[in-house]
Design a protein around this motif. Structure first.
Motif, PDB file in Angstrom:
ATOM      1  N   ARG A   1      31.363  34.851  37.919  1.00 43.43           N
ATOM      2  CA  ARG A   1      30.624  35.987  37.384  1.00 43.43           C
ATOM      3  C   ARG A   1      31.475  36.754  36.372  1.00 43.43           C
ATOM      4  O   ARG A   1      31.014  37.115  35.306  1.00 43.43           O
ATOM      5  N   TYR A   2      32.746  36.984  36.705  1.00 41.31           N
ATOM      6  CA  TYR A   2      33.601  37.753  35.800  1.00 41.31           C
ATOM      7  C   TYR A   2      34.066  36.943  34.603  1.00 41.31           C
ATOM      8  O   TYR A   2      34.453  37.489  33.601  1.00 41.31           O
TER       9      TYR A   2
ATOM     10  N   PHE B   1      42.974  42.567  36.423  1.00 36.36           N
ATOM     11  CA  PHE B   1      41.541  42.719  36.691  1.00 36.36           C
ATOM     12  C   PHE B   1      40.947  41.420  37.221  1.00 36.36           C
ATOM     13  O   PHE B   1      40.232  41.407  38.225  1.00 36.36           O
TER      14      PHE B   1
ATOM     15  N   ASN C   1      32.749  42.979  27.570  1.00 37.89           N
ATOM     16  CA  ASN C   1      32.048  44.257  27.780  1.00 37.89           C
ATOM     17  C   ASN C   1      31.647  44.431  29.241  1.00 37.89           C
ATOM     18  O   ASN C   1      31.722  45.542  29.779  1.00 37.89           O
ATOM     19  N   ARG C   2      31.233  43.345  29.907  1.00 35.88           N
ATOM     20  CA  ARG C   2      30.915  43.419  31.344  1.00 35.88           C
ATOM     21  C   ARG C   2      32.173  43.778  32.138  1.00 35.88           C
ATOM     22  O   ARG C   2      32.114  44.567  33.080  1.00 35.88           O
ATOM     23  N   TRP C   3      33.300  43.188  31.764  1.00 36.84           N
ATOM     24  CA  TRP C   3      34.566  43.512  32.443  1.00 36.84           C
ATOM     25  C   TRP C   3      34.885  44.995  32.285  1.00 36.84           C
ATOM     26  O   TRP C   3      35.304  45.640  33.235  1.00 36.84           O
TER      27      TRP C   3
ATOM     28  N   HIS D   1      39.445  40.630  40.991  1.00 34.75           N
ATOM     29  CA  HIS D   1      38.022  40.318  41.127  1.00 34.75           C
ATOM     30  C   HIS D   1      37.752  38.852  41.431  1.00 34.75           C
ATOM     31  O   HIS D   1      36.606  38.427  41.449  1.00 34.75           O
TER      32      HIS D   1
ATOM     33  N   ALA E   1      32.516  34.996  42.597  1.00 31.99           N
ATOM     34  CA  ALA E   1      32.899  36.225  41.912  1.00 31.99           C
ATOM     35  C   ALA E   1      33.666  35.911  40.639  1.00 31.99           C
ATOM     36  O   ALA E   1      33.448  36.511  39.606  1.00 31.99           O
TER      37      ALA E   1
ATOM     38  N   THR F   1      30.927  39.197  27.740  1.00 34.91           N
ATOM     39  CA  THR F   1      31.648  39.090  29.012  1.00 34.91           C
ATOM     40  C   THR F   1      32.743  40.149  29.086  1.00 34.91           C
ATOM     41  O   THR F   1      32.907  40.822  30.107  1.00 34.91           O
TER      42      THR F   1
ATOM     43  N   GLN G   1      32.752  47.438  31.816  1.00 35.43           N
ATOM     44  CA  GLN G   1      31.808  48.200  32.652  1.00 35.43           C
ATOM     45  C   GLN G   1      32.170  48.096  34.127  1.00 35.43           C
ATOM     46  O   GLN G   1      31.900  49.011  34.897  1.00 35.43           O
ATOM     47  N   ALA G   2      32.810  46.986  34.508  1.00 38.63           N
ATOM     48  CA  ALA G   2      33.207  46.775  35.902  1.00 38.63           C
ATOM     49  C   ALA G   2      34.556  47.399  36.228  1.00 38.63           C
ATOM     50  O   ALA G   2      35.014  47.330  37.359  1.00 38.63           O
ATOM     51  N   GLY G   3      35.212  48.008  35.223  1.00 38.21           N
ATOM     52  CA  GLY G   3      36.432  48.734  35.507  1.00 38.21           C
ATOM     53  C   GLY G   3      37.697  48.251  34.822  1.00 38.21           C
ATOM     54  O   GLY G   3      38.785  48.764  35.110  1.00 38.21           O
TER      55      GLY G   3
END
Length: 81
Positions: A75-76, A62, A34-36, A66, A72, A32, A38-40
């Protein structure tokens, strides 16, 4: 992956934490975080393959930015897959 920039170490900057430490702090998996990233989510890294360092205040900002709605936010936070 985040851009490389000058950081001495997490020991000299206690406000920065590694991916595993951020995951534990927010009760999410490292995937998760790592996804954050990649999302900025901003992070610092001394050089390629070195430890990624993240400030808690950047995570808070962040997640607030988001969290426009419950879907949303889920998801984050790595929920609701």
């Amino acid at each position: 992956m985040p851009e490389c920039s000058s950081v001495t170490s997490s020991h000299t900057d206690p406000a920065r934490f590694g991916i595993q430490e951020i995951a534990a702090r927010y009760s999410v998996s490292h995937a998760t975080v790592n996804r954050w990233l990649q999302a900025g989510l901003p992070a610092k890294q001394l050089r390629p393959r070195s430890k990624v360092l993240i400030r808690v205040e950047d995570v808070e900002t962040f997640l607030q930015d988001h969290a426009h709605n419950g879907k949303a936010q889920s998801r984050y936070l790595g929920e609701g897959r």
